[in-house]
Design a protein around this motif. Sequence first.
Motif, mmCIF file in Angstrom:
data_model
loop_
_atom_site.group_PDB
_atom_site.id
_atom_site.type_symbol
_atom_site.label_atom_id
_atom_site.label_comp_id
_atom_site.label_asym_id
_atom_site.label_seq_id
_atom_site.Cartn_x
_atom_site.Cartn_y
_atom_site.Cartn_z
ATOM 1 N N ILE A 123 0.720 -1.366 -0.045
ATOM 2 C CA ILE A 123 0.105 0.089 -0.091
ATOM 3 C C ILE A 123 0.979 1.157 -0.039
ATOM 4 O O ILE A 123 1.975 1.254 0.533
ATOM 5 C CB ILE A 123 -1.019 0.146 1.226
ATOM 6 N N SER A 124 0.364 2.577 -0.649
ATOM 7 C CA SER A 124 1.195 3.572 -0.806
ATOM 8 C C SER A 124 0.137 4.710 -0.865
ATOM 9 O O SER A 124 -1.159 4.555 -0.238
ATOM 10 C CB SER A 124 1.856 3.288 -1.932
ATOM 11 N N ALA A 125 0.632 6.101 -1.625
ATOM 12 C CA ALA A 125 -0.214 6.901 -1.490
ATOM 13 C C ALA A 125 -1.097 6.823 -2.511
ATOM 14 O O ALA A 125 -2.303 7.296 -2.440
ATOM 15 C CB ALA A 125 0.806 8.273 -1.757
ATOM 16 N N LYS A 126 -1.052 5.877 -3.432
ATOM 17 C CA LYS A 126 -2.192 5.524 -4.477
ATOM 18 C C LYS A 126 -2.949 4.525 -3.871
ATOM 19 O O LYS A 126 -2.475 3.486 -3.447
ATOM 20 C CB LYS A 126 -1.294 4.983 -5.637
ATOM 21 N N ALA A 127 -4.272 4.776 -4.307
ATOM 22 C CA ALA A 127 -5.190 3.783 -3.699
ATOM 23 C C ALA A 127 -5.255 2.239 -4.252
ATOM 24 O O ALA A 127 -4.964 2.018 -5.327
ATOM 25 C CB ALA A 127 -6.570 4.350 -4.128
ATOM 26 N N THR A 128 -5.325 1.454 -3.350
ATOM 27 C CA THR A 128 -5.644 0.144 -3.654
ATOM 28 C C THR A 128 -7.079 -0.127 -3.496
ATOM 29 O O THR A 128 -7.647 -0.043 -2.231
ATOM 30 C CB THR A 128 -4.872 -1.015 -2.663
ATOM 31 N N THR A 129 -7.878 -0.313 -4.266
ATOM 32 C CA THR A 129 -9.329 -0.275 -4.382
ATOM 33 C C THR A 129 -10.141 -1.441 -4.862
ATOM 34 O O THR A 129 -9.636 -2.354 -5.497
ATOM 35 C CB THR A 129 -9.951 1.053 -5.272
ATOM 36 N N ILE A 130 -10.977 -1.812 -3.984
ATOM 37 C CA ILE A 130 -11.874 -2.991 -4.129
ATOM 38 C C ILE A 130 -13.345 -2.659 -3.884
ATOM 39 O O ILE A 130 -13.626 -1.545 -3.400
ATOM 40 C CB ILE A 130 -11.782 -4.164 -3.167
ATOM 41 N N TYR A 131 -14.382 -3.340 -4.804
ATOM 42 C CA TYR A 131 -15.734 -3.010 -4.645
ATOM 43 C C TYR A 131 -16.500 -4.119 -4.117
ATOM 44 O O TYR A 131 -16.255 -5.144 -4.415
ATOM 45 C CB TYR A 131 -16.400 -2.682 -6.058
ATOM 46 N N ILE A 132 -17.176 -4.028 -3.219
ATOM 47 C CA ILE A 132 -17.728 -5.017 -2.437
ATOM 48 C C ILE A 132 -19.432 -4.977 -2.600
ATOM 49 O O ILE A 132 -19.970 -4.138 -2.130
ATOM 50 C CB ILE A 132 -17.253 -5.175 -0.685
ATOM 51 N N LYS A 133 -19.814 -6.378 -2.970
ATOM 52 C CA LYS A 133 -21.284 -6.301 -2.788
ATOM 53 C C LYS A 133 -21.591 -7.031 -1.519
ATOM 54 O O LYS A 133 -20.876 -8.057 -1.230
ATOM 55 C CB LYS A 133 -21.757 -7.185 -3.845
ATOM 56 N N LEU A 134 -22.194 -6.468 -0.656
ATOM 57 C CA LEU A 134 -22.383 -6.909 0.743
ATOM 58 C C LEU A 134 -23.359 -8.182 0.721
ATOM 59 O O LEU A 134 -24.272 -8.106 -0.093
ATOM 60 C CB LEU A 134 -22.876 -6.059 1.724
ATOM 61 N N ASP A 135 -23.177 -9.176 1.648
ATOM 62 C CA ASP A 135 -24.083 -10.294 1.526
ATOM 63 C C ASP A 135 -25.183 -9.982 2.482
ATOM 64 O O ASP A 135 -25.206 -9.928 3.795
ATOM 65 C CB ASP A 135 -23.306 -11.400 2.260
ATOM 66 N N PRO A 136 -26.342 -9.897 1.670
ATOM 67 C CA PRO A 136 -27.536 -9.414 2.620
ATOM 68 C C PRO A 136 -28.243 -10.311 3.710
ATOM 69 O O PRO A 136 -29.010 -10.264 4.584
ATOM 70 C CB PRO A 136 -28.686 -9.274 1.681
ATOM 71 N N THR A 137 -27.620 -11.597 3.650
ATOM 72 C CA THR A 137 -27.898 -12.877 4.401
ATOM 73 C C THR A 137 -27.264 -12.708 5.927
ATOM 74 O O THR A 137 -27.868 -13.391 6.541
ATOM 75 C CB THR A 137 -27.880 -14.084 3.675
ATOM 76 N N LYS A 138 -26.147 -12.254 5.715
ATOM 77 C CA LYS A 138 -25.332 -12.049 6.880
ATOM 78 C C LYS A 138 -25.821 -10.640 7.900
ATOM 79 O O LYS A 138 -26.316 -9.873 7.382
ATOM 80 C CB LYS A 138 -23.834 -11.935 6.533
ATOM 81 N N GLU A 139 -25.679 -10.975 9.354
ATOM 82 C CA GLU A 139 -25.993 -9.710 10.199
ATOM 83 C C GLU A 139 -25.019 -8.605 9.988
ATOM 84 O O GLU A 139 -25.352 -7.641 10.062
ATOM 85 C CB GLU A 139 -26.001 -10.187 11.582
ATOM 86 N N TYR A 140 -23.794 -8.998 9.589
ATOM 87 C CA TYR A 140 -22.760 -8.186 9.239
ATOM 88 C C TYR A 140 -21.691 -8.703 8.437
ATOM 89 O O TYR A 140 -21.697 -9.901 8.167
ATOM 90 C CB TYR A 140 -22.016 -7.515 10.496
ATOM 91 N N ASN A 141 -20.914 -7.729 7.699
ATOM 92 C CA ASN A 141 -19.787 -8.379 6.977
ATOM 93 C C ASN A 141 -18.573 -7.799 7.356
ATOM 94 O O ASN A 141 -18.515 -6.751 7.677
ATOM 95 C CB ASN A 141 -19.968 -7.548 5.444
ATOM 96 N N ASP A 142 -17.608 -8.534 7.910
ATOM 97 C CA ASP A 142 -16.495 -8.310 8.254
ATOM 98 C C ASP A 142 -15.215 -7.975 7.343
ATOM 99 O O ASP A 142 -15.049 -8.827 6.372
ATOM 100 C CB ASP A 142 -15.838 -9.430 9.322
ATOM 101 N N LEU A 143 -14.774 -6.821 7.211
ATOM 102 C CA LEU A 143 -13.557 -6.501 6.439
ATOM 103 C C LEU A 143 -12.405 -6.583 7.015
ATOM 104 O O LEU A 143 -12.109 -5.629 7.926
ATOM 105 C CB LEU A 143 -13.698 -5.541 5.509
ATOM 106 N N SER A 144 -11.332 -7.481 6.985
ATOM 107 C CA SER A 144 -10.183 -7.445 7.696
ATOM 108 C C SER A 144 -8.931 -7.383 6.799
ATOM 109 O O SER A 144 -8.600 -7.716 5.755
ATOM 110 C CB SER A 144 -10.115 -8.933 8.317
ATOM 111 N N MET A 145 -7.634 -6.544 7.703
ATOM 112 C CA MET A 145 -6.554 -6.159 7.047
ATOM 113 C C MET A 145 -5.490 -7.096 7.670
ATOM 114 O O MET A 145 -5.321 -7.225 8.722
ATOM 115 C CB MET A 145 -6.190 -4.791 7.284
ATOM 116 N N PHE A 146 -4.871 -8.103 6.962
ATOM 117 C CA PHE A 146 -3.709 -9.086 7.382
ATOM 118 C C PHE A 146 -2.367 -8.518 7.096
ATOM 119 O O PHE A 146 -2.164 -8.180 5.653
ATOM 120 C CB PHE A 146 -4.195 -10.562 6.583
ATOM 121 N N ALA A 147 -1.588 -8.407 7.806
ATOM 122 C CA ALA A 147 -0.307 -7.805 7.751
ATOM 123 C C ALA A 147 0.685 -8.950 7.244
ATOM 124 O O ALA A 147 0.885 -9.938 7.860
ATOM 125 C CB ALA A 147 0.320 -7.238 9.023
#
Length: 326
Positions: free
Chosen positions: A256-280
């Motif tokens: 990662i840098s000053a330039k964006a690393t971008t993703i587009y996420i379609k959330l799963d409507p069947t889940k109570e919540y969606n977890d987005l995690s960053m792994f080092a």
Amino acid sequence: MQRLILISLLFFSLCAGAQTSTTTTTGSWYGKADVVLDGTFNNYLTQLIVKQNGTKVEGIFGYYFRNGYQSFFVKGTYDPKTRQISIPEMPVTFYKSNSIDGVTCNMSFEGTLRVSKVGSFIRGAFVSDPRYRYTCPELRVLFSLDSLVEQNEEISSAVVKQLWQPSVDDKIVIDGADGPEIRSAEPVAGKTETKGPEVNYNSLVTRFKQRQSVVATEMAVKSDSIRVSFYDNGDIDGDTISVFLNGNPVIEKQMISAKATTIYIKLDPTKEYNDLSMFAENLGRIPPNTALMVVYDGDNPQEIFLTSNLQQNGTVRIRKKPALVK
């Protein structure tokens, strides 16, 4: 005597007309916006082309920043009594970005029209939501009216550039029962190319599960799909991450840098919540691994600072806002 009266009336009407025209915000304005912080920072060469109709204003706001130019339509209000012009929700590139395509701050403009013999000016400031006032500090600007530009010129959409377009590096992620489906954001022959994640899936998931996932914050969104951009927070020191959606890898070993690393996420409507995690994947030159994550829910950006190390994954819990009952 009649001639003198006619001359006087003509002079009065011309003065009245001049006063009426100069007290309107209609016109092409230009100025330099500066960051209100100690130290030297990049500034913004700005232009505001406004057409006023009563208390309503609309037009084009554009600015040059470092290596590029952005412009877009804006709408706002004007109070003729106070001469106050207000324009909400104006995306402005983050002042520390290395390019105009960096993080966007959602800001509002408040200014006051001043007219004198010297010229016409709008003095004001771009301010962000109070939650982000330290991340996106105030920008002060003095707009001057460009008297060489005709005020009755039509505002053309041809001069407006789109704020953002997907690049070849951007990814679309759709979470499904069989794990995330990852697509390139660049259309191929009129269609979206489908690609599988180029990862050693089992090994990466095993390493992810061996670390504790710590929920740094929870956020609520209105949209079914969101855009998420990751930036290195602070010095660019070689931080490399993988990103997981609900425990499944969607990005692997991305520096990662000053330039964006971008993703587009379609959330799963069947889940109570969606977890987005960053792994080092590493700790960079300056531990721990830190990132600024910007979540765009429609046109509304939310900023989250994430920290990960070799024992913990930084996680954001995303919930869908309940629909309003009519």
